[in-house]
Design a protein around this motif. Structure first.
Motif, PDB file in Angstrom:
ATOM      1  N   THR A 199       0.618  -1.421   0.122  1.00 37.34           N
ATOM      2  CA  THR A 199       0.712  -0.059   0.128  1.00 37.34           C
ATOM      3  C   THR A 199       1.035   1.403  -0.067  1.00 37.34           C
ATOM      4  O   THR A 199       0.184   2.475   0.292  1.00 37.34           O
ATOM      5  CB  THR A 199      -0.873  -0.218   1.299  1.00 37.34           C
ATOM      6  OG1 THR A 199      -0.349  -0.025   2.169  1.00 37.34           O
ATOM      7  CG2 THR A 199      -1.836  -0.996   0.875  1.00 37.34           C
ATOM      8  N   ARG A 200       2.046   0.841  -0.097  1.00 31.44           N
ATOM      9  CA  ARG A 200       3.176   2.394   0.183  1.00 31.44           C
ATOM     10  C   ARG A 200       4.142   2.188  -1.119  1.00 31.44           C
ATOM     11  O   ARG A 200       4.873   1.535  -1.644  1.00 31.44           O
ATOM     12  CB  ARG A 200       3.218   2.636   1.301  1.00 31.44           C
ATOM     13  CG  ARG A 200       4.301   3.758   1.709  1.00 31.44           C
ATOM     14  CD  ARG A 200       4.923   3.807   3.007  1.00 31.44           C
ATOM     15  NE  ARG A 200       6.042   5.261   3.276  1.00 31.44           N
ATOM     16  CZ  ARG A 200       5.513   6.536   3.280  1.00 31.44           C
ATOM     17  NH1 ARG A 200       4.019   6.888   3.840  1.00 31.44           N
ATOM     18  NH2 ARG A 200       5.888   7.294   3.511  1.00 31.44           N
ATOM     19  N   GLU A 203       7.741   5.318  -1.739  1.00 33.24           N
ATOM     20  CA  GLU A 203       7.991   6.136  -1.726  1.00 33.24           C
ATOM     21  C   GLU A 203       9.376   6.738  -2.506  1.00 33.24           C
ATOM     22  O   GLU A 203       9.959   5.890  -3.102  1.00 33.24           O
ATOM     23  CB  GLU A 203       8.041   6.445  -0.200  1.00 33.24           C
ATOM     24  CG  GLU A 203       9.350   5.867  -0.280  1.00 33.24           C
ATOM     25  CD  GLU A 203       9.238   5.858   1.681  1.00 33.24           C
ATOM     26  OE1 GLU A 203      10.739   5.777   2.160  1.00 33.24           O
ATOM     27  OE2 GLU A 203       8.288   5.629   2.351  1.00 33.24           O
ATOM     28  N   SER A 232      -5.245   3.815   1.663  1.00 38.40           N
ATOM     29  CA  SER A 232      -5.869   2.831   3.023  1.00 38.40           C
ATOM     30  C   SER A 232      -7.516   2.763   2.587  1.00 38.40           C
ATOM     31  O   SER A 232      -7.827   3.544   1.866  1.00 38.40           O
ATOM     32  CB  SER A 232      -5.673   3.354   4.350  1.00 38.40           C
ATOM     33  OG  SER A 232      -6.925   2.430   5.645  1.00 38.40           O
ATOM     34  N   GLN A 257       0.173   6.777   0.075  1.00 40.12           N
ATOM     35  CA  GLN A 257       0.047   5.219   0.458  1.00 40.12           C
ATOM     36  C   GLN A 257      -1.655   5.201   1.247  1.00 40.12           C
ATOM     37  O   GLN A 257      -2.363   6.221   0.564  1.00 40.12           O
ATOM     38  CB  GLN A 257       0.679   4.821   1.641  1.00 40.12           C
ATOM     39  CG  GLN A 257      -0.210   4.264   2.620  1.00 40.12           C
ATOM     40  CD  GLN A 257       1.364   4.586   4.128  1.00 40.12           C
ATOM     41  OE1 GLN A 257       1.672   4.771   4.414  1.00 40.12           O
ATOM     42  NE2 GLN A 257       0.302   3.537   5.577  1.00 40.12           N
TER      43      GLN A 257
END
Length: 252
Positions: A144-145, A147, A156, A154
């Motif tokens: 979910t992330r 960078e 949710s 991210q």
């Protein structure tokens, strides 16, 4: 401070949120358009007086934002040239020039956004029933992330009955992750009610400029046996709007 805006920009345009220091001329340059084109699309706008949080519709030929799908915008930094940017992304200067036909390659300003061919990567998450685009230079951290050295995202999901309540609770959390005076801006994403949460200048530095976007799912999504009716995206404030413009839901 809350800026309520229920207007929805027409098709083939981008919803742009005015940031500190913005002027209409530079916004137009960043989106490869003209001041007159923006003014004609926003009746009543005063080109000489913009305020932070103001929502402006920007003309564009593609739904992704300032650049076509498969291309992600790059924000010019101090010392950048077309040659150095092309080298960074492994492309030719000629290709960069053709991708930005209205930009003068000899006159760049800090903060200007350029379209970089091949600089976007598509992210899909079947569990959360979404897809989006992010800068190709960012790296996988977990499911979910992602960078990179210039930002992150991210995702949710959250449940609730009211978008405004969820946005307020997120923005004004007791730990002040967005500072003490975040801005909550109502908008629409992919036809769904949504809100942006932009940090105030006193945001804790460890938050790395985190902003947020909350969007109502078209239909309820079940994740690990729990039902969720809102999707939430966290990203750095410099990328969240561009990423938001690429979000697509797959549970319609």
């Amino acid at each position: 401070m809350f800026y309520q805006c229920n207007r929805q920009c027409p098709p083939n345009t981008v919803t742009y949120i005015v940031k500190p220091g913005d002027v209409l001329f530079r916004i137009a340059q960043s989106f490869n358009t003209t001041v007159s084109a923006i003014v004609s699309l926003n009746p009543g706008i005063n080109p000489a007086v913009l305020y932070v949080g103001q929502i402006i519709c920007i003309p564009t030929k593609t739904p992704m934002g300032i650049c076509p799908v498969g291309i992600f915008p790059y924000k010019v930094k101090h010392g950048d040239t077309f040659f150095s940017i092309a080298q960074r992304y492994g492309i030719t200067v000629d290709l960069l020039v053709r991708a930005n036909p209205t930009v003068n390659p000899n006159v760049l300003f800090v903060g200007q956004k350029l379209c970089i061919p091949g600089s976007a990567e598509k992210y899909m998450n079947p569990k959360y029933q979404i897809s989006l685009f992010y800068p190709v230079t960012w790296q996988f951290i977990n499911d979910t992330r992602y960078e990179g050295d210039d930002g992150f995202f991210q995702i949710s999901a959250v449940s609730g009955s009211s978008l405004n309540e969820i946005c307020r609770n997120e923005a004004f959390h007791a730990l002040t992750p967005y500072g003490t005076r975040p801005e909550v801006i109502n908008t629409q994403i992919y036809g769904q009610e949504a809100c942006f949460i932009l940090p105030s200048p006193d945001q804790p530095p460890e938050m790395e400029g985190q902003a947020a976007l909350v969007v109502r799912y078209p239909t309820v999504v079940s994740i690990n046996g729990q039902n969720y009716n809102f999707f939430i995206l966290w990203a750095d404030k410099d990328h969240i709007q561009e990423i938001a413009n690429t979000i697509r839901f797959h549970n319609k």
